[in-house]
Scaffold this active site. Structure first.
Site, PDB file in Angstrom:
ATOM      1  N   VAL A  11       0.778  -1.294  -0.085  1.00  0.00           N
ATOM      2  CA  VAL A  11      -0.017   0.063  -0.091  1.00  0.00           C
ATOM      3  C   VAL A  11       0.957   1.413  -0.128  1.00  0.00           C
ATOM      4  O   VAL A  11       1.961   0.934   0.295  1.00  0.00           O
ATOM      5  CB  VAL A  11      -1.057  -0.008   1.278  1.00  0.00           C
ATOM      6  CG1 VAL A  11      -2.163  -1.133   1.007  1.00  0.00           C
ATOM      7  CG2 VAL A  11      -0.275  -0.004   2.422  1.00  0.00           C
ATOM      8  N   SER A  12       0.352   2.343  -0.430  1.00  0.00           N
ATOM      9  CA  SER A  12       1.131   3.382  -0.639  1.00  0.00           C
ATOM     10  C   SER A  12       1.470   4.291   0.806  1.00  0.00           C
ATOM     11  O   SER A  12       2.417   4.811   0.763  1.00  0.00           O
ATOM     12  CB  SER A  12       0.640   4.434  -1.566  1.00  0.00           C
ATOM     13  OG  SER A  12       0.584   3.764  -2.989  1.00  0.00           O
ATOM     14  N   SER A  13       0.739   3.886   1.670  1.00  0.00           N
ATOM     15  CA  SER A  13       0.846   4.844   2.848  1.00  0.00           C
ATOM     16  C   SER A  13       0.347   4.195   4.055  1.00  0.00           C
ATOM     17  O   SER A  13      -0.480   3.027   3.965  1.00  0.00           O
ATOM     18  CB  SER A  13      -0.171   6.171   2.900  1.00  0.00           C
ATOM     19  OG  SER A  13      -1.384   6.051   2.950  1.00  0.00           O
ATOM     20  N   GLN A  16      -3.605   3.368   4.440  1.00  0.00           N
ATOM     21  CA  GLN A  16      -4.385   2.542   3.830  1.00  0.00           C
ATOM     22  C   GLN A  16      -4.192   1.028   4.566  1.00  0.00           C
ATOM     23  O   GLN A  16      -3.350   0.876   5.110  1.00  0.00           O
ATOM     24  CB  GLN A  16      -3.562   2.691   2.366  1.00  0.00           C
ATOM     25  CG  GLN A  16      -3.801   3.641   1.621  1.00  0.00           C
ATOM     26  CD  GLN A  16      -3.295   3.658   0.173  1.00  0.00           C
ATOM     27  OE1 GLN A  16      -2.107   3.194   0.121  1.00  0.00           O
ATOM     28  NE2 GLN A  16      -3.922   4.240  -0.689  1.00  0.00           N
TER      29      GLN A  16
END
Length: 185
Positions: A11-13, A16
């Site tokens: 996941v990007s962050s 999330q």
């Protein structure tokens, strides 16, 4: 030779939720990165590459979770297959292995990977357009400064006095990268 079934989740962050990606899969081990997919410089991906052995199966929710650009995607899949490790993309329903190295699979990898890269480019373009529009309306101010003007002056004085930059970054509650950007003022 049957190996382990290993999941890779990205996941990007930190905000999330990665739980949905491989929740229904029976996995022996999972590697999870909370980082951008812009390149392959991710700690858990590197660990996964070192960990896998011949006969293992790597499950990834979708191609864009493994890589955001076609070159990285193809290199990663090829490197896994070269080690005798199969890679399966659940969402796309594609399996890459030494037993199934068909021209059709390679074509699908390239085409679907290119679509994922194109989609990412469109998202970034829309984001840039949205920011420009917000700037014209006077709504977008950019990211708030981490330090006040007084703190920036103090930071520069302390660096000039020879105080360690890592120590200063911790003291001011900023990253070293942010510290260096403030030193350019």
């Amino acid at each position: 030779m049957k190996g382990q079934t290993i999941g890779y989740i990205r996941v990007s962050s930190f905000e999330q939720n990665e739980a949905r990606q491989l929740e229904k899969e029976a996995l022996d081990r999972v590697f999870t990165d909370k980082a951008s997919g812009k390149d392959t410089n991710r700690p858990q991906l590197k660990e996964l590459i070192q960990f896998v052995r011949e006969g293992d199966l790597v499950l990834v929710h979708s191609m864009d979770r493994l890589a955001r650009n076609l070159d990285d995607l193809r290199k990663l899949v090829k490197s896994f297959v070269a080690k005798g490790v199969s890679v399966k993309f659940v969402k796309e329903g594609l399996l890459f292995s030494t037993e199934d190295d068909s021209p059709m699979s390679n074509l699908l990898l390239s085409v679907m990977g290119a679509f994922a890269e194109f989609e990412r480019s469109l998202i970034k373009e829309r984001q840039r357009e949205g920011i420009e529009l917000a700037k014209k309306k006077g709504v977008y101010k950019g990211r708030a400064k981490a330090l006040s003007d007084e703190d920036i002056v103090l930071l520069n004085e302390r660096v000039s006095a020879g105080v360690n930059k890592s120590t200063l970054a911790k003291e001011f509650g900023i990253s070293r990268q942010t510290l260096y950007s403030y030193l350019r003022y």
